[in-house]
Design a protein around this motif. Structure first.
Motif, PDB file in Angstrom:
ATOM      1  N   TRP A   1       0.793  -1.215   0.000  1.00 49.16           N
ATOM      2  CA  TRP A   1       0.000   0.000   0.000  1.00 49.16           C
ATOM      3  C   TRP A   1       0.835   1.279   0.000  1.00 49.16           C
ATOM      4  N   GLU A   2       1.877   1.351   0.802  1.00 47.85           N
ATOM      5  CA  GLU A   2       2.657   2.580   0.890  1.00 47.85           C
ATOM      6  C   GLU A   2       3.261   2.953  -0.458  1.00 47.85           C
ATOM      7  N   GLU A   3       3.874   1.975  -1.113  1.00 45.20           N
ATOM      8  CA  GLU A   3       4.487   2.256  -2.416  1.00 45.20           C
ATOM      9  C   GLU A   3       3.425   2.547  -3.472  1.00 45.20           C
ATOM     10  N   LEU A   4       2.335   1.806  -3.417  1.00 43.65           N
ATOM     11  CA  LEU A   4       1.263   2.004  -4.386  1.00 43.65           C
ATOM     12  C   LEU A   4       0.653   3.399  -4.232  1.00 43.65           C
ATOM     13  N   HIS A   5       0.449   3.810  -2.992  1.00 45.76           N
ATOM     14  CA  HIS A   5      -0.191   5.107  -2.732  1.00 45.76           C
ATOM     15  C   HIS A   5       0.698   6.265  -3.189  1.00 45.76           C
ATOM     16  N   LYS A   6       2.007   6.092  -3.066  1.00 46.05           N
ATOM     17  CA  LYS A   6       2.925   7.139  -3.520  1.00 46.05           C
ATOM     18  C   LYS A   6       2.826   7.345  -5.030  1.00 46.05           C
ATOM     19  N   GLY A   7       2.652   6.246  -5.754  1.00 44.96           N
ATOM     20  CA  GLY A   7       2.590   6.344  -7.202  1.00 44.96           C
ATOM     21  C   GLY A   7       1.219   6.687  -7.747  1.00 44.96           C
ATOM     22  N   PHE A   8       0.166   6.313  -6.983  1.00 42.90           N
ATOM     23  CA  PHE A   8      -1.206   6.515  -7.467  1.00 42.90           C
ATOM     24  C   PHE A   8      -2.054   7.013  -6.290  1.00 42.90           C
ATOM     25  N   ALA A   9      -1.976   8.313  -6.036  1.00 42.57           N
ATOM     26  CA  ALA A   9      -2.540   8.894  -4.823  1.00 42.57           C
ATOM     27  C   ALA A   9      -4.048   8.726  -4.710  1.00 42.57           C
ATOM     28  N   LYS A  10      -4.755   8.675  -5.836  1.00 41.18           N
ATOM     29  CA  LYS A  10      -6.215   8.596  -5.790  1.00 41.18           C
ATOM     30  C   LYS A  10      -6.741   7.173  -5.932  1.00 41.18           C
ATOM     31  N   LEU A  11      -5.832   6.227  -6.049  1.00 39.54           N
ATOM     32  CA  LEU A  11      -6.233   4.824  -6.216  1.00 39.54           C
ATOM     33  C   LEU A  11      -6.561   4.194  -4.869  1.00 39.54           C
ATOM     34  N   CYS A  12      -7.663   3.469  -4.800  1.00 40.03           N
ATOM     35  CA  CYS A  12      -8.017   2.694  -3.607  1.00 40.03           C
ATOM     36  C   CYS A  12      -7.590   1.244  -3.806  1.00 40.03           C
ATOM     37  N   GLN A  13      -7.344   0.547  -2.717  1.00 40.55           N
ATOM     38  CA  GLN A  13      -6.943  -0.863  -2.795  1.00 40.55           C
ATOM     39  C   GLN A  13      -7.680  -1.692  -1.756  1.00 40.55           C
ATOM     40  N   VAL A  14      -8.267  -2.792  -2.200  1.00 39.04           N
ATOM     41  CA  VAL A  14      -8.812  -3.807  -1.315  1.00 39.04           C
ATOM     42  C   VAL A  14      -7.910  -5.022  -1.435  1.00 39.04           C
ATOM     43  N   ALA A  15      -7.243  -5.370  -0.343  1.00 37.56           N
ATOM     44  CA  ALA A  15      -6.311  -6.495  -0.329  1.00 37.56           C
ATOM     45  C   ALA A  15      -6.954  -7.664   0.412  1.00 37.56           C
ATOM     46  N   ILE A  16      -7.252  -8.724  -0.320  1.00 33.33           N
ATOM     47  CA  ILE A  16      -7.821  -9.929   0.284  1.00 33.33           C
ATOM     48  C   ILE A  16      -6.671 -10.828   0.722  1.00 33.33           C
ATOM     49  N   ILE A  17      -6.614 -11.146   2.024  1.00 31.60           N
ATOM     50  CA  ILE A  17      -5.559 -12.010   2.539  1.00 31.60           C
ATOM     51  C   ILE A  17      -6.178 -13.135   3.359  1.00 31.60           C
ATOM     52  N   GLY A  18      -5.349 -14.109   3.742  1.00 32.89           N
ATOM     53  CA  GLY A  18      -5.869 -15.279   4.435  1.00 32.89           C
ATOM     54  C   GLY A  18      -6.022 -15.106   5.933  1.00 32.89           C
ATOM     55  N   TYR A  19      -4.909 -14.799   6.610  1.00 29.12           N
ATOM     56  CA  TYR A  19      -4.896 -14.713   8.065  1.00 29.12           C
ATOM     57  C   TYR A  19      -4.481 -13.315   8.520  1.00 29.12           C
ATOM     58  N   PRO A  20      -4.841 -12.931   9.728  1.00 30.57           N
ATOM     59  CA  PRO A  20      -4.469 -11.612  10.224  1.00 30.57           C
ATOM     60  C   PRO A  20      -3.137 -11.622  10.958  1.00 30.57           C
ATOM     61  N   GLY A  21      -2.624 -10.427  11.189  1.00 29.20           N
ATOM     62  CA  GLY A  21      -1.479 -10.238  12.076  1.00 29.20           C
ATOM     63  C   GLY A  21      -0.244 -11.017  11.706  1.00 29.20           C
ATOM     64  N   ALA A  22       0.326 -11.688  12.708  1.00 30.15           N
ATOM     65  CA  ALA A  22       1.594 -12.398  12.521  1.00 30.15           C
ATOM     66  C   ALA A  22       1.476 -13.551  11.535  1.00 30.15           C
ATOM     67  N   ARG A  23       0.257 -14.013  11.256  1.00 33.67           N
ATOM     68  CA  ARG A  23       0.063 -15.126  10.341  1.00 33.67           C
ATOM     69  C   ARG A  23      -0.347 -14.674   8.934  1.00 33.67           C
ATOM     70  N   GLU A  24      -0.177 -13.400   8.633  1.00 34.17           N
ATOM     71  CA  GLU A  24      -0.687 -12.868   7.377  1.00 34.17           C
ATOM     72  C   GLU A  24      -0.048 -13.479   6.136  1.00 34.17           C
ATOM     73  N   ASN A  25       1.124 -14.082   6.287  1.00 29.28           N
ATOM     74  CA  ASN A  25       1.793 -14.685   5.131  1.00 29.28           C
ATOM     75  C   ASN A  25       1.720 -16.210   5.131  1.00 29.28           C
ATOM     76  N   VAL A  26       0.904 -16.773   6.039  1.00 29.68           N
ATOM     77  CA  VAL A  26       0.714 -18.218   6.087  1.00 29.68           C
ATOM     78  C   VAL A  26      -0.264 -18.630   4.987  1.00 29.68           C
TER      79      VAL A  26
END
Length: 284
Positions: free
Chosen positions: A104-129
């Motif tokens: 999001w941080e890099e995306l927002h810098k390049g496209f200030a008016k763009l919104c993003q919905v990021a669908i992920i599996g697990y929250p917090g510390a398990r977000e990359n499981v």
């Protein structure tokens, strides 16, 4: 959808989300009037392989392009699309988004008016499981082994949450003129679906888990019926019809076996009691 309800007309959605939640959410936004551009990798969307009919229905009317986002020219073409878009839907794990320069941080810098919905599996510390609908349901006690679930709860509810999040972000951008970010966590979506179980309503013997004879499944002459006479007025109508004497589950079982499932359904409609024939599993 009625033209008068095409609330998202003029909105452009770019989706790189694969499998089910993202495409389902994009389809719903399209039905609200949004233009949807579906960007797929060279290997395509797995959904097209394991459910080609559903895939075709979800992407019907959308623009589809194939891009290799790791390739310089492919990424340039993708960024050109983002510069004209209002919303990006992703379903990659956060670490993968960072590697793709779509955090999001890099995306927002390049496209200030763009919104993003990021669908992920697990929250917090398990977000990359790694996870899928089956494993999310398994962690919440919603499986009855060895049977596999017939409903993809995480995917379907996750898609609905993605749509709600998208609408909220777009509304906020209308006020602030700045893009916004929202995460949709599929494990959390399943947790909300498991709340009746956690509260004891659908546990074995719970009010909605077999503890009430007026809210149950009963075998008939030729199948099964679902009886949901939960409210007092429904229970009373059922009791009155049965002579006011049937109160025990065994007695209900005996009575419902005396007629066909459709006979009971018609009777339910006549008496205004929630009784329907259980339909057999028959995939389209």
């Amino acid at each position: 959808m009625d033209k008068n309800t095409m609330a998202l007309e003029g909105i452009t959605v770019v989706s790189i989300a694969l499998n089910l939640p993202g495409p389902l959410a994009a389809n719903q936004l399209q039905e609200m009037g949004a233009r949807v551009l579906k960007v797929e990798p060279i290997t395509g969307d797995p959904l097209a392989h394991y459910s080609p009919g559903w895939y075709a229905a979800l992407v019907s009317g959308q623009e589809r392009i194939t891009l290799d986002l790791k390739d310089t020219s492919g990424r340039a073409a993708f960024d050109e699309q983002l510069s004209q878009a209002d919303l990006l839907i992703t379903s990659n794990r956060p670490v993968a988004l960072q590697q793709m320069r779509l955090g999001w941080e890099e995306l927002h810098k390049g496209f200030a008016k763009l919104c993003q919905v990021a669908i992920i599996g697990y929250p917090g510390a398990r977000e990359n499981v790694a996870g899928h609908d089956l494993t999310y349901q398994a962690t919440m006690g919603l499986l009855d082994p060895p049977c596999l679930p017939r409903a993809l709860l995480a995917d379907i509810v996750g898609a609905e949450r993605a749509v709600s999040s998208a609408l909220g972000l777009l509304l906020a951008r209308f006020k602030s003129r700045q893009g916004g970010y929202a995460q949709v966590v599929l494990a959390d979506a399943v947790a909300s679906m498991a709340e009746p179980l956690r509260r004891g309503l659908t546990t074995s013997g719970g009010l909605l888990g077999g503890g009430s004879p007026e809210y149950n499944l009963y075998e008939t002459q030729d199948g099964w019926v679902a009886v949901a006479a939960l409210e007092p007025r429904f229970r009373q109508r059922l009791s009155d019809y049965l002579g006011g004497t049937v109160v025990a589950p065994a007695q209900y079982r005996a009575v419902f076996k005396t007629r066909s499932a459709m006979d009971w359904q018609r009777l339910g409609e006549e008496l205004d009691i929630p009784i329907v024939a259980v339909q057999p599993h028959s995939p389209a």
